[in-house]
Scaffold this motif. Structure first.
Motif, PDB file in Angstrom:
ATOM      1  N   ASP A 106       0.809  -1.208   0.000  1.00 45.91           N
ATOM      2  CA  ASP A 106       0.000   0.000   0.000  1.00 45.91           C
ATOM      3  C   ASP A 106       0.843   1.259   0.000  1.00 45.91           C
ATOM      4  N   GLU A 133       1.569   2.328  -3.481  1.00 50.64           N
ATOM      5  CA  GLU A 133       0.422   3.013  -4.077  1.00 50.64           C
ATOM      6  C   GLU A 133       0.347   4.461  -3.594  1.00 50.64           C
ATOM      7  N   GLU A 134       0.560   4.599  -2.291  1.00 53.55           N
ATOM      8  CA  GLU A 134       0.459   5.908  -1.656  1.00 53.55           C
ATOM      9  C   GLU A 134       1.502   6.865  -2.236  1.00 53.55           C
ATOM     10  N   ALA A 170       0.578   7.673  -6.010  1.00 57.56           N
ATOM     11  CA  ALA A 170      -0.611   8.522  -6.143  1.00 57.56           C
ATOM     12  C   ALA A 170      -0.248   9.977  -5.853  1.00 57.56           C
ATOM     13  N   THR A 217      -0.402  -5.939  -2.721  1.00 56.68           N
ATOM     14  CA  THR A 217      -1.245  -5.747  -3.892  1.00 56.68           C
ATOM     15  C   THR A 217      -1.252  -7.061  -4.658  1.00 56.68           C
ATOM     16  N   ARG A 255       0.377  -3.362 -11.788  1.00 55.16           N
ATOM     17  CA  ARG A 255       0.011  -1.953 -11.631  1.00 55.16           C
ATOM     18  C   ARG A 255       0.985  -1.083 -12.409  1.00 55.16           C
TER      19      ARG A 255
END
Ligand SMILES: C[S@@+](CC[C@H](N)C(=O)[O-])C[C@H]1O[C@@H](n2cnc3c(N)ncnc32)[C@H](O)[C@@H]1O
Length: 307
Positions: free
Chosen positions: A14, A17-18, A21, A79, A83
């Motif tokens: 995660d 992703e953080e 983003a 995940t 991605r």
């Protein structure tokens, strides 16, 4: 460890992703600001570009990273699908950059990324440069070759471990045209090397010196106190290096050469262990205040209280 020929390299969680983003949001807003200033050519530079795609350990066979010291961090897969990586994200912006530079040490990663761009973003291929090499060397040369009166850049440094040398950070800051996003290896790198009693292998000390550009970390992260026992008074060395203190130190270091530095965000794994600090620094005197406002807003967004 089994080697593979696949182009996708493996990491995830995660926190990844953080990180992506937030950088994506900054890139979008950066282009919004610069699209009116057509006299300035904007670059997106990815110092540790990878292949353009990420995949987790459950879907791919294990492969080794360049730095085995930090390998287990990437076992922290949270995940479960392929991605987009940072390069693909930067190319997929509604309003793309004028130029792109993608650097990776592995030829296989460079080739995979170049093929991915050819396939997914053929219209942008002419704007892209792909360089195989050590990011430290390639970036210093690239900084020296630019005309910083007419060029600006966002540089993203996303290493696995402690590969970024302080002299590279200084070179980026000296351009007065670079906004830097730096995934600083706070928990996975620095914290691991700082032993409890301060007895650290000489090679690791050297590596920390190169990372921080100073040997002052010794005084910052260790306290020396006198202790009396049966044999008299002796000096005891104690580690004092919580993640927040390491983060403060790297931010102080960035402030020595950049115009503005944001309060970074500590990225943690699912067990709340600190892995990295996502740092932002701006080097352009005129642009830095607005750059900082945007970056700080993005870094604070959705940040859990007390972190
Ligand atoms: C964490 S991955 C980058 C992931 C990428 N930002 C993404 O979102 O897909 C790190 C990459 O840096 C590369 N690398 C490691 N050491 C390097 C160095 N000294 N210079 C350039 N690339 C390096 C590795 O081959 C790997 O592809």
């Amino acid at each position: 460890m089994k080697k593979t020929d696949i182009s996708d390299h493996t990491f995830g969680g995660d926190w990844t992703e953080e990180k992506l983003a937030r950088v994506r949001e900054y890139l979008t807003q950066y282009r919004q600001v610069f699209k009116k200033q057509t006299f300035l050519r904007t670059w997106y530079v990815d110092g540790f570009a990878g292949t353009g795609t990420r995949a987790d350990r459950e879907t791919l066979p294990v492969q080794s990273t360049t730095d085995h010291l930090f390998e287990d961090v990437y076992d922290d897969a949270e995940t479960n699908t392929f991605r987009k990586g940072s390069a693909t994200i930067a190319l997929g912006l509604v309003d793309p950059f004028d130029r792109y530079l993608f650097i990776d040490q592995r030829q296989r990663h460079v080739d995979a990324l170049a093929s991915a761009v050819k396939e997914s973003h053929p219209a942008l291929l002419e704007r892209c440069e792909f360089k195989r090499g050590n990011a430290n060397e390639v970036l210093k040369q690239w900084c020296a070759e630019r005309d910083w009166k007419s060029e600006r850049a966002v540089v993203f440094l996303d290493p696995y471990g402690m590969q970024v040398e302080w002299t590279t950070i200084e070179a980026l800051a000296a351009t007065r045209g670079v906004d830097l996003w730096y995934l600083f290896p706070l928990g996975i790198g620095v914290s691991r090397l700082l032993t409890r009693d301060g007895a650290i292998d000489e090679l690791w000390c050297r590596r920390l010196d190169l990372l921080f550009g100073t040997a002052d970390w010794r005084n910052r992260f260790y306290n020396v106190r006198q202790q009396e026992d049966l044999f008299g008074i002796r000096e005891v060395v104690e580690r004092d290096a919580p993640a927040e203190k390491i983060q403060t130190f790297i931010e102080e270091r960035l402030k020595t050469c950049f115009v503005k530095v944001a309060d970074g965000l500590i990225l943690r794994n699912s067990r709340a262990n600190p892995l990295y600090s996502l740092c932002f620094a701006a080097s352009n005197e005129r642009g830095a205040p607005i750059a900082l406002r945007i970056a700080q807003y993005i870094l604070k967004k959705g940040k859990p209280k007390g972190r």
